[in-house]
Design a protein around this motif. Structure first.
Motif, PDB file in Angstrom:
ATOM      1  N   GLY A 140     -49.701 -34.081 -14.813  1.00 19.06           N
ATOM      2  CA  GLY A 140     -50.234 -35.168 -14.762  1.00 19.06           C
ATOM      3  C   GLY A 140     -51.855 -34.858 -14.601  1.00 19.06           C
ATOM      4  O   GLY A 140     -52.570 -35.604 -13.837  1.00 19.06           O
ATOM      5  N   ASN A 141     -52.409 -33.842 -14.766  1.00 22.02           N
ATOM      6  CA  ASN A 141     -53.576 -33.243 -14.692  1.00 22.02           C
ATOM      7  C   ASN A 141     -54.150 -32.224 -15.920  1.00 22.02           C
ATOM      8  O   ASN A 141     -52.948 -31.963 -16.374  1.00 22.02           O
ATOM      9  N   TYR A 142     -55.293 -32.253 -15.852  1.00 24.59           N
ATOM     10  CA  TYR A 142     -55.757 -31.171 -16.916  1.00 24.59           C
ATOM     11  C   TYR A 142     -55.516 -29.775 -16.744  1.00 24.59           C
ATOM     12  O   TYR A 142     -55.067 -29.307 -17.758  1.00 24.59           O
ATOM     13  N   ALA A 143     -55.581 -29.184 -15.595  1.00 24.11           N
ATOM     14  CA  ALA A 143     -55.098 -27.833 -15.480  1.00 24.11           C
ATOM     15  C   ALA A 143     -53.756 -27.464 -15.835  1.00 24.11           C
ATOM     16  O   ALA A 143     -53.559 -26.617 -16.620  1.00 24.11           O
ATOM     17  N   GLY A 144     -52.867 -28.389 -15.594  1.00 21.90           N
ATOM     18  CA  GLY A 144     -51.214 -28.250 -16.122  1.00 21.90           C
ATOM     19  C   GLY A 144     -51.180 -28.212 -17.431  1.00 21.90           C
ATOM     20  O   GLY A 144     -50.498 -27.260 -18.187  1.00 21.90           O
ATOM     21  N   MET A 145     -51.989 -29.239 -18.140  1.00 23.86           N
ATOM     22  CA  MET A 145     -51.822 -29.403 -19.661  1.00 23.86           C
ATOM     23  C   MET A 145     -52.376 -28.227 -20.143  1.00 23.86           C
ATOM     24  O   MET A 145     -51.939 -27.747 -21.220  1.00 23.86           O
ATOM     25  N   ILE A 146     -53.561 -27.761 -19.544  1.00 22.53           N
ATOM     26  CA  ILE A 146     -54.077 -26.513 -20.485  1.00 22.53           C
ATOM     27  C   ILE A 146     -53.167 -25.582 -20.511  1.00 22.53           C
ATOM     28  O   ILE A 146     -53.142 -24.725 -21.327  1.00 22.53           O
ATOM     29  N   LEU A 147     -53.116 -25.091 -19.314  1.00 25.10           N
ATOM     30  CA  LEU A 147     -52.021 -24.044 -19.068  1.00 25.10           C
ATOM     31  C   LEU A 147     -50.627 -24.044 -19.872  1.00 25.10           C
ATOM     32  O   LEU A 147     -50.228 -22.798 -20.355  1.00 25.10           O
ATOM     33  N   LEU A 148     -49.969 -25.301 -20.022  1.00 23.95           N
ATOM     34  CA  LEU A 148     -49.030 -25.305 -20.716  1.00 23.95           C
ATOM     35  C   LEU A 148     -49.156 -25.158 -22.167  1.00 23.95           C
ATOM     36  O   LEU A 148     -48.606 -24.318 -22.938  1.00 23.95           O
ATOM     37  N   ASN A 149     -50.344 -25.826 -22.766  1.00 19.31           N
ATOM     38  CA  ASN A 149     -50.775 -25.418 -24.200  1.00 19.31           C
ATOM     39  C   ASN A 149     -50.984 -23.961 -24.496  1.00 19.31           C
ATOM     40  O   ASN A 149     -50.614 -23.637 -25.408  1.00 19.31           O
ATOM     41  N   ILE A 150     -51.463 -23.468 -23.574  1.00 14.41           N
ATOM     42  CA  ILE A 150     -51.807 -21.861 -23.811  1.00 14.41           C
ATOM     43  C   ILE A 150     -50.564 -21.311 -23.673  1.00 14.41           C
ATOM     44  O   ILE A 150     -50.421 -20.242 -24.577  1.00 14.41           O
TER      45      ILE A 150
END
Length: 279
Positions: A140-150
């Motif tokens: 539910g936040n930017y950091a998790g989504m960015i790390l997941l996409n990477i």
């Protein structure tokens, strides 16, 4: 050699290509036409181009109330996509450089591990990954989504970069090291500029994939204020079901940035793919 003659077979091929182009353009026409129609027109005559066009559909879709609003979702999609692409280019190119320039069994095993990462479906690990990320506070936040996409797009990024780097001659790198440049400086000053064609290719392929990602963002961002455009459009369809003009106006807003970026980078994209195929 003289110029080839323009005969009936050439005309037939051109007509066939025009017909194929019209078939591919039909969905785009329907998207634009319905997005500019009123609610009554979209239900009665969806194929006709509206006159006068209703441009207020886009403002209505942009400022819709509740979770279906697209303004915040557009900002979230832009932040997540740009950050993910930058991270993938920085980490993926560096990892691929180490794999391509280091000969040995270990580098081959690591490269095969990335290839397997492309083949294996991500859905198999969705539940344990969600549990782990929730415990780490990355749901539910930017950091998790960015790390997941990477993490999800890293195998494809490394695969593309490795094939391109292996085709690059080592002469410039060896000359830089003779002049006293270290390994990292050689990479940043010599190798990285040579990777411009494949970097644009990676940026387009990965960027469009992250921008259009629905399943992952639905699982990890649903209910938060950081929902991306695909998830917001999903909520929008539930809230404004039946109002196809407003729904397709929202789809048009989501399509335009990806399409514009692709048109901007298409020449470099083609050069990068051609160079990668020759590698």
């Amino acid at each position: 050699m003289g110029l080839s003659r323009y005969d009936r077979s050439t005309l037939a091929r051109e007509l066939a290509l025009v017909l194929v182009a019209l078939v591919y353009c039909l969905p785009l026409y329907l998207l634009v036409a319905v997005a500019l129609e009123s609610t009554a027109q979209s239900s009665k005559t969806p194929l006709s181009f509206p006159w006068p066009p209703h441009f207020d559909n886009f403002s209505t879709a942009w400022t819709a109330s509740g979770q279906a609003g697209l303004g915040r979702a557009f900002e979230s999609s832009l932040i997540i996509t740009v950050s993910s692409v930058v991270g993938l280019i920085a980490l993926g190119s560096l990892c691929a450089y180490a794999i391509a320039r280091r000969s040995g069994r270990l580098s081959n095993v690591v490269y095969l591990a990335f290839v397997v990462g492309i083949i294996l479906p991500f859905n198999l690990a969705i539940i344990p990954l969600f549990v782990a990320m929730r415990h780490l506070g990355l749901v539910g936040n930017y950091a998790g989504m960015i790390l997941l996409n990477i993490g999800l797009m890293m195998p494809l990024t490394v695969f593309l970069y490795t094939g391109f780097i292996r085709a690059l001659p080592r002469d410039y790198e060896e000359a830089a090291r003779v002049d006293g440049a270290g390994l990292f400086r050689t990479y940043t000053r010599v190798v990285l500029p040579l990777l411009a064609p494949i970097t644009w290719t990676v940026a387009v392929l990965v960027g469009v994939a992250v921008w259009n990602e629905f399943f992952v963002t639905l699982i990890f961002l649903i209910g938060s204020k950081y929902e991306t455009l695909p998830v917001a459009l999903y909520s929008y369809a539930g809230e404004y079901g039946g109002k196809w003009n407003l729904m397709l106006a929202g789809v048009a807003i989501a399509v335009v940035p990806a399409l514009a970026f692709y048109l901007f980078a298409q020449r470099t994209l083609i050069r990068g793919i051609a160079a990668w195929l020759r590698a």
